[in-house]
Design a protein around this motif. Sequence first.
Motif, PDB file in Angstrom:
ATOM      1  N   ASP A 227       4.729  -4.447   1.955  1.00  0.00           N
ATOM      2  CA  ASP A 227       3.887  -3.267   1.740  1.00  0.00           C
ATOM      3  C   ASP A 227       3.148  -3.336   0.429  1.00  0.00           C
ATOM      4  OD1 ASP A 227       6.236  -0.977   3.245  1.00  0.00           O
ATOM      5  OD2 ASP A 227       4.497  -1.998   4.099  1.00  0.00           O
ATOM      6  N   ALA A 228       3.608  -4.207  -0.479  1.00  0.00           N
ATOM      7  CA  ALA A 228       3.070  -4.203  -1.832  1.00  0.00           C
ATOM      8  C   ALA A 228       1.773  -4.971  -1.914  1.00  0.00           C
ATOM      9  CB  ALA A 228       4.083  -4.806  -2.803  1.00  0.00           C
ATOM     10  N   ILE A 229       0.956  -4.625  -2.913  1.00  0.00           N
ATOM     11  CA  ILE A 229      -0.238  -5.393  -3.264  1.00  0.00           C
ATOM     12  C   ILE A 229       0.016  -5.980  -4.644  1.00  0.00           C
ATOM     13  CG2 ILE A 229      -1.728  -3.856  -1.958  1.00  0.00           C
ATOM     14  CD1 ILE A 229      -2.673  -2.774  -4.711  1.00  0.00           C
ATOM     15  N   PRO A 230      -0.845  -6.868  -5.156  1.00  0.00           N
ATOM     16  CA  PRO A 230      -0.642  -7.384  -6.504  1.00  0.00           C
ATOM     17  C   PRO A 230      -0.412  -6.257  -7.500  1.00  0.00           C
ATOM     18  CG  PRO A 230      -2.434  -8.547  -5.456  1.00  0.00           C
ATOM     19  CD  PRO A 230      -2.037  -7.420  -4.520  1.00  0.00           C
ATOM     20  N   SER A 231       0.596  -6.402  -8.334  1.00  0.00           N
ATOM     21  CA  SER A 231       0.966  -5.337  -9.263  1.00  0.00           C
ATOM     22  C   SER A 231      -0.114  -5.100 -10.290  1.00  0.00           C
ATOM     23  CB  SER A 231       2.276  -5.698  -9.986  1.00  0.00           C
ATOM     24  OG  SER A 231       2.088  -6.862 -10.750  1.00  0.00           O
ATOM     25  N   ILE A 232      -0.121  -3.902 -10.835  1.00  0.00           N
ATOM     26  CA  ILE A 232      -1.101  -3.514 -11.832  1.00  0.00           C
ATOM     27  C   ILE A 232      -0.345  -3.114 -13.079  1.00  0.00           C
ATOM     28  CG2 ILE A 232      -3.008  -1.973 -12.367  1.00  0.00           C
ATOM     29  CD1 ILE A 232      -3.678  -1.833  -9.502  1.00  0.00           C
ATOM     30  N   PRO A 233      -0.046  -4.058 -13.964  1.00  0.00           N
ATOM     31  CA  PRO A 233       0.816  -3.777 -15.096  1.00  0.00           C
ATOM     32  C   PRO A 233       0.317  -2.671 -15.997  1.00  0.00           C
ATOM     33  CG  PRO A 233       0.522  -6.150 -14.805  1.00  0.00           C
ATOM     34  CD  PRO A 233      -0.464  -5.457 -13.903  1.00  0.00           C
ATOM     35  N   ASN A 234      -0.969  -2.579 -16.227  1.00  0.00           N
ATOM     36  CA  ASN A 234      -1.503  -1.525 -17.077  1.00  0.00           C
ATOM     37  C   ASN A 234      -1.771  -0.304 -16.218  1.00  0.00           C
ATOM     38  OD1 ASN A 234      -2.974   0.216 -18.637  1.00  0.00           O
ATOM     39  ND2 ASN A 234      -4.274  -1.367 -19.519  1.00  0.00           N
TER      40      ASN A 234
ATOM     41  N   MET B  15       0.831  -1.196   0.000  1.00  0.00           N
ATOM     42  CA  MET B  15       0.000   0.000   0.000  1.00  0.00           C
ATOM     43  C   MET B  15       0.873   1.256   0.000  1.00  0.00           C
ATOM     44  SD  MET B  15      -3.246  -0.965   0.152  1.00  0.00           S
ATOM     45  CE  MET B  15      -4.255   0.247   0.991  1.00  0.00           C
ATOM     46  N   ILE B  16       0.392   2.295  -0.665  1.00  0.00           N
ATOM     47  CA  ILE B  16       1.078   3.580  -0.673  1.00  0.00           C
ATOM     48  C   ILE B  16       0.417   4.458   0.385  1.00  0.00           C
ATOM     49  CG2 ILE B  16       1.571   5.656  -2.019  1.00  0.00           C
ATOM     50  CD1 ILE B  16       1.588   3.915  -4.516  1.00  0.00           C
ATOM     51  N   ARG B  17       1.180   4.847   1.398  1.00  0.00           N
ATOM     52  CA  ARG B  17       0.643   5.621   2.514  1.00  0.00           C
ATOM     53  C   ARG B  17       0.588   7.098   2.131  1.00  0.00           C
ATOM     54  NH1 ARG B  17       4.300   1.930   4.669  1.00  0.00           N
ATOM     55  NH2 ARG B  17       5.931   3.525   4.683  1.00  0.00           N
ATOM     56  N   CYS B  18      -0.610   7.678   2.209  1.00  0.00           N
ATOM     57  CA  CYS B  18      -0.844   9.023   1.663  1.00  0.00           C
ATOM     58  C   CYS B  18      -1.248  10.021   2.736  1.00  0.00           C
ATOM     59  CB  CYS B  18      -1.958   8.975   0.610  1.00  0.00           C
ATOM     60  SG  CYS B  18      -1.639   7.857  -0.757  1.00  0.00           S
ATOM     61  N   LEU B  19      -0.859  11.273   2.484  1.00  0.00           N
ATOM     62  CA  LEU B  19      -1.260  12.403   3.320  1.00  0.00           C
ATOM     63  C   LEU B  19      -1.829  13.481   2.410  1.00  0.00           C
ATOM     64  CD1 LEU B  19      -1.162  13.789   6.162  1.00  0.00           C
ATOM     65  CD2 LEU B  19       1.082  14.683   5.493  1.00  0.00           C
ATOM     66  N   ALA B  20      -2.998  14.008   2.760  1.00  0.00           N
ATOM     67  CA  ALA B  20      -3.630  15.084   1.994  1.00  0.00           C
ATOM     68  C   ALA B  20      -3.427  16.401   2.737  1.00  0.00           C
ATOM     69  CB  ALA B  20      -5.116  14.807   1.810  1.00  0.00           C
ATOM     70  N   VAL B  21      -2.855  17.387   2.038  1.00  0.00           N
ATOM     71  CA  VAL B  21      -2.506  18.662   2.671  1.00  0.00           C
ATOM     72  C   VAL B  21      -3.110  19.807   1.868  1.00  0.00           C
ATOM     73  CG1 VAL B  21      -0.639  20.108   3.535  1.00  0.00           C
ATOM     74  CG2 VAL B  21      -0.304  17.628   3.353  1.00  0.00           C
TER      75      VAL B  21
ATOM     76  N   THR C  96       3.624   3.552 -10.160  1.00  0.00           N
ATOM     77  CA  THR C  96       4.773   3.157 -10.972  1.00  0.00           C
ATOM     78  C   THR C  96       6.088   3.542 -10.310  1.00  0.00           C
ATOM     79  OG1 THR C  96       3.457   3.447 -12.979  1.00  0.00           O
ATOM     80  CG2 THR C  96       5.848   3.405 -13.243  1.00  0.00           C
ATOM     81  N   GLN C  97       6.136   4.711  -9.706  1.00  0.00           N
ATOM     82  CA  GLN C  97       7.379   5.205  -9.129  1.00  0.00           C
ATOM     83  C   GLN C  97       7.646   4.696  -7.724  1.00  0.00           C
ATOM     84  OE1 GLN C  97       8.289   9.384  -9.592  1.00  0.00           O
ATOM     85  NE2 GLN C  97       6.952   9.574 -11.372  1.00  0.00           N
ATOM     86  N   ILE C  98       6.603   4.501  -6.939  1.00  0.00           N
ATOM     87  CA  ILE C  98       6.784   4.180  -5.529  1.00  0.00           C
ATOM     88  C   ILE C  98       6.834   2.686  -5.244  1.00  0.00           C
ATOM     89  CG2 ILE C  98       5.736   4.381  -3.229  1.00  0.00           C
ATOM     90  CD1 ILE C  98       4.621   7.099  -4.135  1.00  0.00           C
ATOM     91  N   MET C  99       5.928   1.925  -5.845  1.00  0.00           N
ATOM     92  CA  MET C  99       5.808   0.519  -5.488  1.00  0.00           C
ATOM     93  C   MET C  99       7.064  -0.310  -5.729  1.00  0.00           C
ATOM     94  SD  MET C  99       3.037   0.283  -3.912  1.00  0.00           S
ATOM     95  CE  MET C  99       2.912  -1.493  -3.726  1.00  0.00           C
ATOM     96  N   PRO C 100       7.821  -0.074  -6.817  1.00  0.00           N
ATOM     97  CA  PRO C 100       9.012  -0.904  -7.027  1.00  0.00           C
ATOM     98  C   PRO C 100      10.051  -0.802  -5.915  1.00  0.00           C
ATOM     99  CG  PRO C 100       8.396   0.188  -9.069  1.00  0.00           C
ATOM    100  CD  PRO C 100       7.564   0.793  -7.979  1.00  0.00           C
TER     101      PRO C 100
ATOM    102  N   LEU D 120      -3.933   2.770  -2.511  1.00  0.00           N
ATOM    103  CA  LEU D 120      -3.668   3.964  -1.706  1.00  0.00           C
ATOM    104  C   LEU D 120      -4.271   3.798  -0.316  1.00  0.00           C
ATOM    105  CD1 LEU D 120      -4.341   6.933  -4.169  1.00  0.00           C
ATOM    106  CD2 LEU D 120      -2.199   5.700  -3.760  1.00  0.00           C
ATOM    107  N   GLU D 121      -3.538   4.230   0.681  1.00  0.00           N
ATOM    108  CA  GLU D 121      -4.015   4.197   2.067  1.00  0.00           C
ATOM    109  C   GLU D 121      -3.903   5.604   2.649  1.00  0.00           C
ATOM    110  OE1 GLU D 121      -2.798   2.326   6.434  1.00  0.00           O
ATOM    111  OE2 GLU D 121      -1.657   1.792   4.635  1.00  0.00           O
ATOM    112  N   LEU D 122      -5.002   6.131   3.130  1.00  0.00           N
ATOM    113  CA  LEU D 122      -5.001   7.467   3.723  1.00  0.00           C
ATOM    114  C   LEU D 122      -4.461   7.390   5.147  1.00  0.00           C
ATOM    115  CD1 LEU D 122      -5.792  10.477   3.445  1.00  0.00           C
ATOM    116  CD2 LEU D 122      -7.996   9.863   4.455  1.00  0.00           C
ATOM    117  N   VAL D 123      -3.323   8.026   5.385  1.00  0.00           N
ATOM    118  CA  VAL D 123      -2.746   8.089   6.720  1.00  0.00           C
ATOM    119  C   VAL D 123      -3.336   9.254   7.500  1.00  0.00           C
ATOM    120  CG1 VAL D 123      -0.603   8.426   8.014  1.00  0.00           C
ATOM    121  CG2 VAL D 123      -0.615   6.967   5.986  1.00  0.00           C
TER     122      VAL D 123
END
Length: 249
Positions: free
Chosen positions: A125-132, A1-7, A115-119, A27-30
């Motif tokens: 932390d990862a979930i099944p990849s989304i190639p497209n 999961m990508i941990r996110c903050l909204a500012v 694309t930039q963060i998950m690799p 995406l996970e809202l922190v």
Amino acid sequence: MIRCLAVDDEAYATKIIADYIGKIPFLELVGTTTSAIEALTKVQQGDIDLVFLDIQMPDLTGIQFLKLCGSKCKVILTTAYPEYALDGYEHDVIDYLLKPIAFDRFLKAANKAHTQIMPVKTASDAIPSIPNQENPIVQNSSANDYMFIKGESKNKFLKVNYDDILYIEGLKNYVSLFTSGQRMVTYQTLRDLETQLPQPPFYRVHKSYIISVDKIRMVDGNQVYIGEQPIPIGETYRDGFLKMIREQE
């Protein structure tokens, strides 16, 4: 999961971003905050992967934030001011979203982040990849014959095989996917889903319907039959659909 903050210094704007984040499986809202200084503190603690960041804020501008946070996290800028785009990209932001932000545009930015963060994240932390990378909600690529749709609870996702789908019906911000023995409902527009499904076999025949061409039993006048279920063919889609059918003869 990508941990996110909204500012954003406007609370309603953070609520919109939070709602969008909640619709995307990876995406996970922190948290949300109206203070860029508070956001910077959270980022420096190392628990944030991605910040959705407004530029015009009273205590610390988005550009100043970028200079201070360095490489601690990735950033997607959200602003009503297009003139700051160049400054943003000079600080290696992932994307630049102009308000009001449409959900489909938000999806595109989220997938750039994926694309930039998950690799570089750990396997835990990862979930099944989304190639497209055109699709953040639906997993879809030439290598896959399935997708994931969001279920009725926050962290529930349903795997759906493309070959099982008979047709899809849209109603405002929801879609129903019909298989031979099940109806699944998910919060998403038919328009968004249409761009993610492989074509063929899926084809939109009406403003409210997408069908699997493989499951057509008969075309009769202004209706196409999926099994015994009649589906209307909309006037806008009729010529293209009939042309496609004739090409299969």
